[in-house]
Design an enzyme around this catalytic site. Structure first.
Site, PDB file in Angstrom:
ATOM      1  CB  THR A 187     -22.637   5.784-102.419  1.00  0.00           C
ATOM      2  OG1 THR A 187     -21.404   5.102-102.458  1.00  0.00           O
ATOM      3  CG2 THR A 187     -23.774   4.807-102.184  1.00  0.00           C
ATOM      4  NE  ARG A 215     -14.681  -0.890 -98.402  1.00  0.00           N
ATOM      5  CZ  ARG A 215     -15.625   0.019 -98.584  1.00  0.00           C
ATOM      6  NH1 ARG A 215     -16.358   0.004 -99.684  1.00  0.00           N
ATOM      7  NH2 ARG A 215     -15.851   0.940 -97.684  1.00  0.00           N
ATOM      8  CG  LEU A 240     -14.332   5.152 -94.754  1.00  0.00           C
ATOM      9  CD1 LEU A 240     -13.646   4.883 -96.087  1.00  0.00           C
ATOM     10  CD2 LEU A 240     -13.308   5.497 -93.702  1.00  0.00           C
TER      11      LEU A 240
HETATM   12  C1  SD4 Z   1     -18.580   2.510 -99.436  1.00  0.00           C
HETATM   13  N1  SD4 Z   1     -20.254   4.045 -98.676  1.00  0.00           N
HETATM   14  O1  SD4 Z   1     -18.384   1.595-100.231  1.00  0.00           O
HETATM   15  C2  SD4 Z   1     -19.568   3.576 -99.848  1.00  0.00           C
HETATM   16  C3  SD4 Z   1     -18.828   4.632-100.576  1.00  0.00           C
HETATM   17  C4  SD4 Z   1     -19.624   5.823-100.817  1.00  0.00           C
HETATM   18  O2  SD4 Z   1     -20.104   7.573-102.099  1.00  0.00           O
HETATM   19  O3  SD4 Z   1     -20.513   6.215-100.137  1.00  0.00           O
HETATM   20  N2  SD4 Z   1     -19.354   6.474-101.857  1.00  0.00           N
HETATM   21  O4  SD4 Z   1     -17.997   2.633 -98.370  1.00  0.00           O
END
Ligand code: SD4
Length: 325
Positions: A187, A215, A240
Site C-alpha cells: 500500500t 472487506r 495488515l
Molecule cells: C489493508 N493496509 O488493506 C492494507 C494493506 C496494505 O500494503 O498495507 N498493503 O489492510
C-alpha cells in the site's frame, strides 16, 4: 537488507531549490515552541516508491501544495499495471473483483475517502473529490462508483491478465493466510510538506489480496491508514489493516508526536502498542511519520519494511528499523 540505502538524483528536477524559510509553528499545547524554521519541501512514502515520491517532489519544487503533491505522487502506482497492490493491476478479492480503498487529508484538517470502490483507476482523486465537492468524508461501494462517474471518472476494468492468472492459481487451494512481506503489503501512504510548511497526506491500496468480498482495510480510514494535523505532523500505515484499525494507528502516531515524541519515537511506540495487545506473529505493520520540523521516522513490526524520501533533489530508499530483527 538493513541499512540498504539508495541515493538517486532527481534528474527530472531543473533549477536550484529555493531556500525555504518560514515561521511555521503556532503555539500548540505545551511542547511546541514558536520558532523560525528552514524546512525544505519533502515527500515520503511507504515502501520503495521512487517514481511516486519524485512525482510529488516535482509538484513541490514548483511551489505547489502538499495536497497536490501527494495526489500526484500516489497516482503513479495507481496507474501502474505492474504494481499489484494499488489501483489498476491490483490483486482482486477472493471472488475476482479488484476493490480499492483510498483517503486523503489536507492541511486544514479536511478529509475524503472511498472504500470498496470498483472500476476506477484513481481512487485517490475520487477521495479528493469527496473531500472537496461533497459534505461527506467517506463514500463506499456503488455510491462511491456512481459519484466518481458523475464527476467524469471513467469506468474501467482494473483486473489485468497477470493478476487474474495469479488469482486463478490461488483458487486451486484458496487458502487465505496473510504472510509477512510476501503478499506484498505495498500500500502506498504518502506525506508531504510544501514550501510554505503545510502538510498533507494520501493513502491508496487494493487491500489484501484475496480478501473477503466487501472487506475494507485501514487505508481509507482517517486515523488508521492516514492522519494529518498540520500543526503537528502526519503519519501513514501499511500492513495488515485489521491491526492498524484496532489501534487507530496513524492518529496514535500523530498524538504521540503532539505529546513531544519525535516521528521515530512515535512510530516505534505505536508499533509496540500493537505488539503488546495483538497477535503479530507473521504479521507486518509499518508506520511512516513526519513532523512540522521536517523530521521523519519509520518503524515496523517485522523486518523488510522500507520507505522512500525525496528531498533536496535526492531520493533515498531506506530500510526501516523493526521490532523483530
Ligand atoms: C489493508 N493496509 O488493506 C492494507 C494493506 C496494505 O500494503 O498495507 N498493503 O489492510
Amino acid at each position: 537488507m538493513v541499512n540498504r540505502r539508495r541515493f538517486l538524483t532527481l534528474s527530472s528536477l531543473a533549477g536550484l531549490l529555493p531556500s525555504l524559510s518560514f515561521s511555521a509553528f503556532k503555539s500548540v499545547g505545551s511542547h511546541t515552541k514558536a520558532s523560525s524554521l528552514v524546512v525544505r519541501p519533502l515527500a515520503i512514502a511507504t515502501w520503495d516508491r521512487v517514481k511516486a515520491t519524485e512525482a510529488a517532489q516535482v509538484v513541490l519544487e514548483r511551489g505547489g501544495r502538499a495536497l497536490d503533491a501527494v495526489e500526484a505522487g500516489v497516482r503513479i502506482p495507481e496507474a501502474d499495471p505492474d504494481d499489484m497492490t494499488v489501483g489498476y493491476g491490483g490483486r482482486p478479492d477472493r471472488d475476482g473483483h479488484v476493490t480499492l480503498d483510498a483517503c486523503i487529508m489536507d492541511d486544514k484538517g479536511n478529509a475524503g475517502s472511498v472504500t470498496f470502490l470498483e472500476h476506477i483507476m484513481h481512487p485517490i482523486s475520487v477521495a479528493r473529490a469527496v473531500m472537496e465537492k461533497t459534505p461527506h468524508v467517506m463514500l463506499s461501494g456503488e455510491g462511491a462508483l456512481n459519484f466518481a462517474l458523475s464527476q467524469g471518472f471513467k469506468k474501467e476494468n482494473l483486473l489485468t491478465k497477470k493478476a487474474e492468472k495469479e488469482w486463478r492459481e490461488w483458487l486451486k487451494t484458496a487458502q487465505y493466510k496473510p504472510i509477512v512481506n510476501i503478499e506484498r503489503h505495498d500500500t502506498i501512504g504518502m506525506l508531504a510538506i510544501d514550501s510554505v510548511g503545510n502538510i498533507s497526506g494520501a493513502c491508496t491500496t487494493s487491500g489484501l489480496a484475496y480478501k473477503m468480498r466487501g472487506r475494507v482495510g485501514d487505508s481509507p480510514i482517517i486515523g488508521a491508514g492516514l492522519f494529518v494535523d498540520n500543526e503537528i505532523g502526519g503519519a501513514c500505515a501499511t500492513g495488515l489493516g485489521e491491526l492498524v484499525m484496532r489501534t487507530c494507528g496513524s492518529f496514535l502516531v500523530v498524538e504521540l508526536m503532539r505529546q513531544g515524541r519525535t516521528p521515530q519515537q512515535a512510530c516505534e511506540e505505536a508499533a509496540l502498542r500493537i505488539v503488546k495487545k495483538q497477535d503479530f506473529k507473521d504479521i507486518q505493520v509499518g508506520f511512516v511519520a513526519i513532523n512540522k520540523k521536517g523530521e521523519h521516522g519509520a518503524f515496523s513490526i517485522q523486518p523488510g519494511f522500507s520507505y522512500t524520501l525525496s528531498q533536496n533533489k535526492k531520493t533515498q530508499v531506506t530500510d526501516a528499523k523493526s521490532y523483530l530483527k
